[in-house]
Enzyme design. Sequence first.
Site, PDB file in Angstrom:
ATOM      1  N   ASN A   1       0.830  -1.197   0.000  1.00 17.74           N
ATOM      2  CA  ASN A   1       0.000   0.000   0.000  1.00 17.74           C
ATOM      3  C   ASN A   1       0.863   1.246   0.000  1.00 17.74           C
ATOM      4  O   ASN A   1       1.954   1.269   0.561  1.00 17.74           O
ATOM      5  CB  ASN A   1      -0.978   0.001   1.189  1.00 17.74           C
ATOM      6  CG  ASN A   1      -0.371   0.593   2.445  1.00 17.74           C
ATOM      7  OD1 ASN A   1      -0.262   1.809   2.594  1.00 17.74           O
ATOM      8  ND2 ASN A   1       0.055  -0.268   3.359  1.00 17.74           N
TER       9      ASN A   1
ATOM     10  N   ILE B   1      -0.811   4.453   0.715  1.00 22.72           N
ATOM     11  CA  ILE B   1      -1.931   5.340   1.020  1.00 22.72           C
ATOM     12  C   ILE B   1      -1.424   6.767   1.213  1.00 22.72           C
ATOM     13  O   ILE B   1      -2.103   7.732   0.862  1.00 22.72           O
ATOM     14  CB  ILE B   1      -2.667   4.860   2.311  1.00 22.72           C
ATOM     15  CG1 ILE B   1      -3.039   3.384   2.218  1.00 22.72           C
ATOM     16  CG2 ILE B   1      -3.881   5.732   2.598  1.00 22.72           C
ATOM     17  CD1 ILE B   1      -3.925   2.987   1.058  1.00 22.72           C
ATOM     18  N   GLY B   2      -0.209   6.877   1.743  1.00 21.41           N
ATOM     19  CA  GLY B   2       0.339   8.211   1.959  1.00 21.41           C
ATOM     20  C   GLY B   2      -0.241   8.867   3.201  1.00 21.41           C
ATOM     21  O   GLY B   2      -0.326  10.088   3.296  1.00 21.41           O
TER      22      GLY B   2
ATOM     23  N   CYS C   1       7.853   7.666   8.840  1.00 19.09           N
ATOM     24  CA  CYS C   1       7.595   8.635   7.773  1.00 19.09           C
ATOM     25  C   CYS C   1       8.786   9.544   7.542  1.00 19.09           C
ATOM     26  O   CYS C   1       9.691   9.643   8.369  1.00 19.09           O
ATOM     27  CB  CYS C   1       6.342   9.426   8.081  1.00 19.09           C
ATOM     28  SG  CYS C   1       6.094   9.632   9.813  1.00 19.09           S
TER      29      CYS C   1
ATOM     30  N   ILE D   1       5.974  -4.745  13.740  1.00 23.38           N
ATOM     31  CA  ILE D   1       6.638  -3.839  12.816  1.00 23.38           C
ATOM     32  C   ILE D   1       5.611  -3.076  11.983  1.00 23.38           C
ATOM     33  O   ILE D   1       4.479  -3.506  11.825  1.00 23.38           O
ATOM     34  CB  ILE D   1       7.595  -4.608  11.862  1.00 23.38           C
ATOM     35  CG1 ILE D   1       6.856  -5.667  11.058  1.00 23.38           C
ATOM     36  CG2 ILE D   1       8.743  -5.185  12.625  1.00 23.38           C
ATOM     37  CD1 ILE D   1       7.697  -6.394  10.008  1.00 23.38           C
TER      38      ILE D   1
ATOM     39  N   GLY E   1       0.682  -8.211   5.695  1.00 23.86           N
ATOM     40  CA  GLY E   1       0.015  -9.498   5.517  1.00 23.86           C
ATOM     41  C   GLY E   1       0.916 -10.671   5.893  1.00 23.86           C
ATOM     42  O   GLY E   1       2.085 -10.481   6.258  1.00 23.86           O
TER      43      GLY E   1
END
Lengths: 271, 303
Positions: free
Chosen positions: B69, B71-72, B130, B191, B217
């Site tokens: 992903n 998504i930001g 981030c 994590i 996942g």
Amino acid sequence: MNTIIFNKELSPGYFHMGISAPELAGKAKPGQFVMISVRDGRYDPILRRPMGIMFIEKWGIEILYQLVGRGTYIISRMGPGDPIDVIGPFGNGFQLRHDRDIWIIAGGCGLAPFFELVKQLSHKMEKGKKITMFLGARTYPDLPALGLLERFGIKPGIATEDGSAGFHGLVTELVENSLSESHGKDGPLLLASGPFGMLRALADLAVRRGLECFVSIDRRMACGFGVCLGCVVPVKQVSEDAQESGESGAGISYKCACTDGPVFNAREIVW
Amino acid sequence: MVDLSVEIAGLRFRNPVWTASGTFGYGLEFSPYLDLNQLGAIVVKGLSLKPSKGNPPPRTVETPAGMLNSIGLQNVGVDAFLKEKLPQLRKFDTHVIANFYGNSFEEYEETAGKLSQAEGISALEMNISCPNVKEGNLPFGRDPKVIEELVGRVRKAVKLPLIVKLSPNTSDIKSAARSAEQGGADALSAINTLIGMSVDVRTKKPRLAKITGGLSGPAIRPVAVRMVWEAASAVKIPVIGIGGIVSAEDALEFMIVGAKAVQIGTANFLDPAASVKIIEGLRDFCEKEQVERVRDLIGAVRV
Ligand SMILES: Cc1cc2nc3c(=O)[nH]c(=O)nc-3n(C[C@H](O)[C@H](O)[C@H](O)COP(=O)(O)OP(=O)(O)OC[C@H]3O[C@@H](n4cnc5c(N)ncnc54)[C@H](O)[C@@H]3O)c2cc1C
Ligand SMILES: Cc1cc2nc3c(=O)[nH]c(=O)nc-3n(C[C@H](O)[C@H](O)[C@H](O)COP(=O)(O)O)c2cc1C
Ligand code: FES
């Protein structure tokens, strides 16, 4: 867990499945979708697959799907009595308007959500208002379930890219040709579902001809109910407050296809 | 009756199963599928000082036993969260943990400060995966020195228990864990997602608009178990295990290598009731194996 009632191959690669799911069906509206588990007890493939609801019945729902990859292959091998894990209904669905001429434009399996819409609307249309349908596909065998439309007394206009049936060309061209010069503000309401390029062409046509147009947008979906934020569609930004951070272009904000859509006003989308 | 409760940073949790940030929305989306009151805690989507609209699509792609992903970190922003979402979440008898991030030291401090003044938040979880916009976009979580300074500054700004969520995208998780502990973290979680990439071989285009994305996942579980084991053995503060948990056995794997609690992420997409099924599974396991307190299994690994 739900149960498969039937799973029929209508034409090569196109399947019609009935799923017992009375509770889900009781809440469903035309244009909504479900998320189907294709896990088969394993984790590869892992994510659920979004599928439009074709018919809503008391006992459950019917879907129309095309075999395109591993997930749809797995469900295509299932048969009556097999358990299937379906959640939903999700999404906003189509607005039902009896007071206007409605033109439905569908490409391939994009036809699926319109069966229930036509079922609910066709006998309720106000006098003088009618439903017209246009279906597009690459070639004739990619137009499944045409027979199922007959029971509503609808004879769709057909366009195939290879000319194997109906109009030789794109369905959007057929729609444009069918619009009379006089179709302006009181022209038909366009409802569409299908490949992105088709929807974009139609959105463009709607703007040029001053028609209202709603489209159902396909997006990759990990959850289907608004929590992963993966399924976004770029829309024209109305307010400034979401502008502060993020790396996207100015004037754009994002809406979720799964909760804000899948049906959007074509003018809202940044194509 | 099996005792599933655990204690972390002075808080008591009825069970060790929490939901992971970014996979559980603001909680309410799941109420049709499960009783939120049964969860150990709800960790909400990562919050920032200002609303963030996130990255362009496509943002997700399915991968073997997982997904990527980008998504930001799209979110409503801390103010809207406090005003619109938190009051609804407060009605439930479940710990609410606010996950947050910043693009600079100051943003971290300010966001944490706002959250820690609100009523109804039990703890903060700080995402350090981030980019530091002022320092060439390098992620905060990569450099132990930066971690210690950042955690130290946020620590001073808040009174609530502070959980630091470690990034796996570092060569040395032990140093990262120690730095966070030194900075004053009350607990660690690990994590976050592993950076990955997927390409369509026909179009030769990356499948995500941002090219790379975070892998989550079952595919990441062995990596996560190893990192949680390393982190737990490097620090004295509690560690919360995250990464690919889809069953009670997976959760136990993390607890046995030292996790005091676990978070359920991607599994929420596969089955929105996954977290409560995992709680039931833990109870069943303990009953069958005659474990009276699930906390007796924490760190029980025999190496
Ligand atoms: C709201 C909605 C309604 C839909 N309704 C129908 C329908 O009624 N009938 C039908 O045949 N198809 C429909 N689709 C498309 C359908 O979801 C995909 O064809 C299906 O997910 C393909 O799965 P696969 O494993 O066979 O293909 P793969 O290509 O192996 O799938 C890989 C991944 O990509 C995703 N994906 C692939 N194609 C699409 C697509 N077109 N749209 C979204 N995700 C995709 C899959 O979900 C999966 O995560 C709909 C999609 C959406 C978003
Ligand atoms: C779609 C998605 C969004 C996520 N958003 C966040 C986030 O906002 N903040 C955060 O700290 N972690 C976020 N994560 C990471 C998860 O909380 C979790 O650490 C990771 O997915 C590994 O766990 P899993 O394998 O069980 O999913 C996100 C993960 C996914 C899949
Ligand atoms: S599919 Fe997850 S938010 Fe839309």
